[in-house]
Write a protein that holds these residues in place. Sequence first.
Motif, PDB file in Angstrom:
ATOM      1  N   GLY A 145       8.198   4.701  -2.668  1.00  8.63           N
ATOM      2  CA  GLY A 145       7.133   4.893  -1.632  1.00  8.63           C
ATOM      3  C   GLY A 145       7.276   4.834  -0.250  1.00  8.63           C
ATOM      4  O   GLY A 145       7.540   3.493   0.433  1.00  8.63           O
ATOM      5  N   GLU A 146       7.285   5.891   0.579  1.00  5.07           N
ATOM      6  CA  GLU A 146       7.255   5.650   1.914  1.00  5.07           C
ATOM      7  C   GLU A 146       6.375   5.076   2.711  1.00  5.07           C
ATOM      8  O   GLU A 146       6.643   4.318   3.645  1.00  5.07           O
ATOM      9  CB  GLU A 146       7.490   7.183   2.485  1.00  5.07           C
ATOM     10  CG  GLU A 146       8.763   7.925   1.968  1.00  5.07           C
ATOM     11  CD  GLU A 146       9.106   9.036   2.700  1.00  5.07           C
ATOM     12  OE1 GLU A 146       9.191   8.872   4.072  1.00  5.07           O
ATOM     13  OE2 GLU A 146       9.715  10.008   2.037  1.00  5.07           O
ATOM     14  N   ARG A 147       5.064   5.249   2.539  1.00  7.81           N
ATOM     15  CA  ARG A 147       3.945   4.549   3.246  1.00  7.81           C
ATOM     16  C   ARG A 147       3.962   2.892   2.994  1.00  7.81           C
ATOM     17  O   ARG A 147       3.836   2.383   4.029  1.00  7.81           O
ATOM     18  CB  ARG A 147       2.597   4.829   2.614  1.00  7.81           C
ATOM     19  CG  ARG A 147       1.516   4.634   3.593  1.00  7.81           C
ATOM     20  CD  ARG A 147       0.292   4.779   3.130  1.00  7.81           C
ATOM     21  NE  ARG A 147      -1.014   4.315   3.892  1.00  7.81           N
ATOM     22  CZ  ARG A 147      -2.058   3.818   3.534  1.00  7.81           C
ATOM     23  NH1 ARG A 147      -2.336   3.996   2.316  1.00  7.81           N
ATOM     24  NH2 ARG A 147      -3.110   3.432   4.516  1.00  7.81           N
ATOM     25  N   ALA A 148       4.325   2.710   1.707  1.00 11.52           N
ATOM     26  CA  ALA A 148       4.611   1.078   1.538  1.00 11.52           C
ATOM     27  C   ALA A 148       5.828   0.598   2.526  1.00 11.52           C
ATOM     28  O   ALA A 148       5.737  -0.510   3.200  1.00 11.52           O
ATOM     29  CB  ALA A 148       4.671   0.699   0.442  1.00 11.52           C
ATOM     30  N   ARG A 149       6.838   1.216   2.395  1.00 11.66           N
ATOM     31  CA  ARG A 149       7.980   0.984   3.351  1.00 11.66           C
ATOM     32  C   ARG A 149       7.690   0.778   4.705  1.00 11.66           C
ATOM     33  O   ARG A 149       8.155  -0.102   5.506  1.00 11.66           O
ATOM     34  CB  ARG A 149       9.152   1.868   2.973  1.00 11.66           C
ATOM     35  CG  ARG A 149      10.405   1.335   3.562  1.00 11.66           C
ATOM     36  CD  ARG A 149      11.525   2.250   2.911  1.00 11.66           C
ATOM     37  NE  ARG A 149      11.712   2.232   1.383  1.00 11.66           N
ATOM     38  CZ  ARG A 149      12.434   1.102   0.830  1.00 11.66           C
ATOM     39  NH1 ARG A 149      12.779  -0.003   1.529  1.00 11.66           N
ATOM     40  NH2 ARG A 149      12.405   0.811  -0.289  1.00 11.66           N
ATOM     41  N   GLU A 150       6.900   1.842   5.262  1.00 16.49           N
ATOM     42  CA  GLU A 150       6.675   1.991   6.672  1.00 16.49           C
ATOM     43  C   GLU A 150       5.741   0.764   7.007  1.00 16.49           C
ATOM     44  O   GLU A 150       5.900   0.167   7.984  1.00 16.49           O
ATOM     45  CB  GLU A 150       5.950   3.247   6.906  1.00 16.49           C
ATOM     46  CG  GLU A 150       5.714   3.402   8.428  1.00 16.49           C
ATOM     47  CD  GLU A 150       5.206   4.857   8.853  1.00 16.49           C
ATOM     48  OE1 GLU A 150       4.792   5.126   9.890  1.00 16.49           O
ATOM     49  OE2 GLU A 150       5.323   5.615   7.893  1.00 16.49           O
ATOM     50  N   LEU A 151       4.802   0.358   6.193  1.00  9.15           N
ATOM     51  CA  LEU A 151       4.185  -0.844   6.384  1.00  9.15           C
ATOM     52  C   LEU A 151       4.762  -2.067   6.384  1.00  9.15           C
ATOM     53  O   LEU A 151       4.687  -2.918   7.263  1.00  9.15           O
ATOM     54  CB  LEU A 151       2.591  -0.876   5.544  1.00  9.15           C
ATOM     55  CG  LEU A 151       1.681   0.082   5.655  1.00  9.15           C
ATOM     56  CD1 LEU A 151       0.882   0.319   4.245  1.00  9.15           C
ATOM     57  CD2 LEU A 151       0.838  -0.241   6.794  1.00  9.15           C
ATOM     58  N   VAL A 152       5.624  -2.161   5.375  1.00  2.15           N
ATOM     59  CA  VAL A 152       6.555  -3.302   5.458  1.00  2.15           C
ATOM     60  C   VAL A 152       7.249  -3.405   6.711  1.00  2.15           C
ATOM     61  O   VAL A 152       7.631  -4.495   7.523  1.00  2.15           O
ATOM     62  CB  VAL A 152       7.315  -3.469   4.420  1.00  2.15           C
ATOM     63  CG1 VAL A 152       8.440  -4.478   4.522  1.00  2.15           C
ATOM     64  CG2 VAL A 152       6.595  -3.763   2.959  1.00  2.15           C
ATOM     65  N   ILE A 153       8.104  -2.298   7.248  1.00  2.00           N
ATOM     66  CA  ILE A 153       8.831  -2.234   8.497  1.00  2.00           C
ATOM     67  C   ILE A 153       7.940  -2.783   9.823  1.00  2.00           C
ATOM     68  O   ILE A 153       8.702  -3.452  10.464  1.00  2.00           O
ATOM     69  CB  ILE A 153       9.410  -0.959   8.696  1.00  2.00           C
ATOM     70  CG1 ILE A 153      10.501  -0.511   7.486  1.00  2.00           C
ATOM     71  CG2 ILE A 153       9.879  -0.834   9.834  1.00  2.00           C
ATOM     72  CD1 ILE A 153      11.099   0.708   7.638  1.00  2.00           C
ATOM     73  N   HIS A 154       6.811  -2.175   9.896  1.00  6.14           N
ATOM     74  CA  HIS A 154       5.933  -2.569  10.986  1.00  6.14           C
ATOM     75  C   HIS A 154       5.555  -4.169  10.753  1.00  6.14           C
ATOM     76  O   HIS A 154       5.713  -4.730  12.009  1.00  6.14           O
ATOM     77  CB  HIS A 154       4.678  -1.886  11.016  1.00  6.14           C
ATOM     78  CG  HIS A 154       4.724  -0.711  11.662  1.00  6.14           C
ATOM     79  ND1 HIS A 154       4.797  -0.328  12.715  1.00  6.14           N
ATOM     80  CD2 HIS A 154       4.517   0.840  10.992  1.00  6.14           C
ATOM     81  CE1 HIS A 154       4.886   0.826  13.081  1.00  6.14           C
ATOM     82  NE2 HIS A 154       4.542   1.577  11.963  1.00  6.14           N
ATOM     83  N   ALA A 155       5.482  -4.740   9.576  1.00  5.60           N
ATOM     84  CA  ALA A 155       5.330  -6.097   9.520  1.00  5.60           C
ATOM     85  C   ALA A 155       6.392  -6.977   9.941  1.00  5.60           C
ATOM     86  O   ALA A 155       6.172  -7.970  11.020  1.00  5.60           O
ATOM     87  CB  ALA A 155       4.936  -6.433   8.144  1.00  5.60           C
ATOM     88  N   TYR A 156       7.659  -6.481   9.616  1.00  9.04           N
ATOM     89  CA  TYR A 156       8.980  -7.075  10.108  1.00  9.04           C
ATOM     90  C   TYR A 156       8.973  -7.071  11.527  1.00  9.04           C
ATOM     91  O   TYR A 156       9.281  -8.097  12.238  1.00  9.04           O
ATOM     92  CB  TYR A 156       9.934  -6.496   9.622  1.00  9.04           C
ATOM     93  CG  TYR A 156      10.355  -6.930   8.223  1.00  9.04           C
ATOM     94  CD1 TYR A 156      10.370  -8.325   7.625  1.00  9.04           C
ATOM     95  CD2 TYR A 156      10.594  -6.124   7.062  1.00  9.04           C
ATOM     96  CE1 TYR A 156      10.641  -8.723   6.539  1.00  9.04           C
ATOM     97  CE2 TYR A 156      10.960  -6.496   5.747  1.00  9.04           C
ATOM     98  CZ  TYR A 156      10.946  -8.023   5.459  1.00  9.04           C
ATOM     99  OH  TYR A 156      11.168  -8.356   4.149  1.00  9.04           O
ATOM    100  N   LEU A 157       8.565  -5.786  12.262  1.00  2.43           N
ATOM    101  CA  LEU A 157       8.688  -5.722  13.659  1.00  2.43           C
ATOM    102  C   LEU A 157       7.925  -6.742  14.269  1.00  2.43           C
ATOM    103  O   LEU A 157       8.029  -7.349  15.358  1.00  2.43           O
ATOM    104  CB  LEU A 157       8.589  -4.324  14.142  1.00  2.43           C
ATOM    105  CG  LEU A 157       9.593  -3.360  13.687  1.00  2.43           C
ATOM    106  CD1 LEU A 157       9.045  -2.081  13.840  1.00  2.43           C
ATOM    107  CD2 LEU A 157      10.642  -3.673  14.422  1.00  2.43           C
ATOM    108  N   ARG A 158       6.545  -6.920  13.577  1.00 11.03           N
ATOM    109  CA  ARG A 158       5.564  -7.702  14.571  1.00 11.03           C
ATOM    110  C   ARG A 158       5.795  -9.301  14.212  1.00 11.03           C
ATOM    111  O   ARG A 158       5.447 -10.179  15.206  1.00 11.03           O
ATOM    112  CB  ARG A 158       4.157  -7.674  13.797  1.00 11.03           C
ATOM    113  CG  ARG A 158       3.450  -6.493  13.923  1.00 11.03           C
ATOM    114  CD  ARG A 158       3.648  -5.977  15.483  1.00 11.03           C
ATOM    115  NE  ARG A 158       3.054  -4.400  15.759  1.00 11.03           N
ATOM    116  CZ  ARG A 158       3.715  -3.380  15.460  1.00 11.03           C
ATOM    117  NH1 ARG A 158       5.027  -3.700  15.186  1.00 11.03           N
ATOM    118  NH2 ARG A 158       3.446  -2.109  15.696  1.00 11.03           N
ATOM    119  N   LEU A 159       6.766  -9.432  13.248  1.00 11.08           N
ATOM    120  CA  LEU A 159       7.323 -10.912  12.926  1.00 11.08           C
ATOM    121  C   LEU A 159       8.432 -11.055  13.908  1.00 11.08           C
ATOM    122  O   LEU A 159       8.991 -12.251  13.852  1.00 11.08           O
ATOM    123  CB  LEU A 159       7.421 -11.196  11.692  1.00 11.08           C
ATOM    124  CG  LEU A 159       6.211 -11.290  10.886  1.00 11.08           C
ATOM    125  CD1 LEU A 159       6.561 -11.285   9.359  1.00 11.08           C
ATOM    126  CD2 LEU A 159       5.330 -12.589  11.128  1.00 11.08           C
TER     127      LEU A 159
END
Length: 261
Positions: free
Chosen positions: A199-213
């Motif tokens: 699932g690419e959209r879920a992965r993109e959201l997780v990547i953004h969350a890691y970046l914000r952290l």
Amino acid sequence: MSAAQVRVSVLGPMELTVDGRPVAIGAPQTRTVLALLALGSGSVVPIDRIIEGVWGERSPRSAVLKVQGHVSALRKALHGAGAAAAAAVLVTRPPGYQLGGEGYCCDMDEFTGAARRASALAAAGDAEASCELLDQALRHWRGPAFADVPGDEVRLHAARLEQLRSIALEDKAAHDLRRGRFWAVLEDLGPELDSNPLGERARELVIHAYLRLGQRHAALACYEAGRTLLQDELGISPGQSLQRLAHLIRHGAAPGVEAGV
């Protein structure tokens, strides 16, 4: 005297309750018949469709009688639950049967209805209310849809419901990301990526969350894991949005949360 509350729960192992008391559904084919009736969402389900849903192309000559027997067993189970009026929710209506009416509810209908309302709220610009409604909708899930119900047609509907659940999870995560709830995104979508790693959209959201952290290495590792899976499983590269995000990470940029996420 108020009508008995009959509830069919299908977002997980299938359950039937009357006024909160569990009712034994019986044989596997009886479970499939109940599932097909629940999938009708209050509409008449033709007996031919029930036969196809239970047996496919290998239906016995006595299929009509067998379906009638399964429906009779369900009615007896409802009656035996101590609320005779509960049987009124399962009625014969040519050319088949209808499950619904006063006192009937199903978690599938509650989930899909809430998800539709959440989408409308998001389109109207009320992201906060949309996120809260999505959270309520997702709480209906106890496991894979129709987890213990046999039948190819039921499995197809289960797959559709699982897809709607993934969309709802991702929509809620997108709202949470914009509100700064980065750990909530990881908590919600971590298990989703485990079960649906492509699932690419879920992965993109997780990547953004890691970046914000501030976890740039974890973000890049998440991308690389997805890239490898897509290449190994499907022989394709990640979509342009993910590739652009990875490019920004590698070059030290701090990408913003895009509207499409």
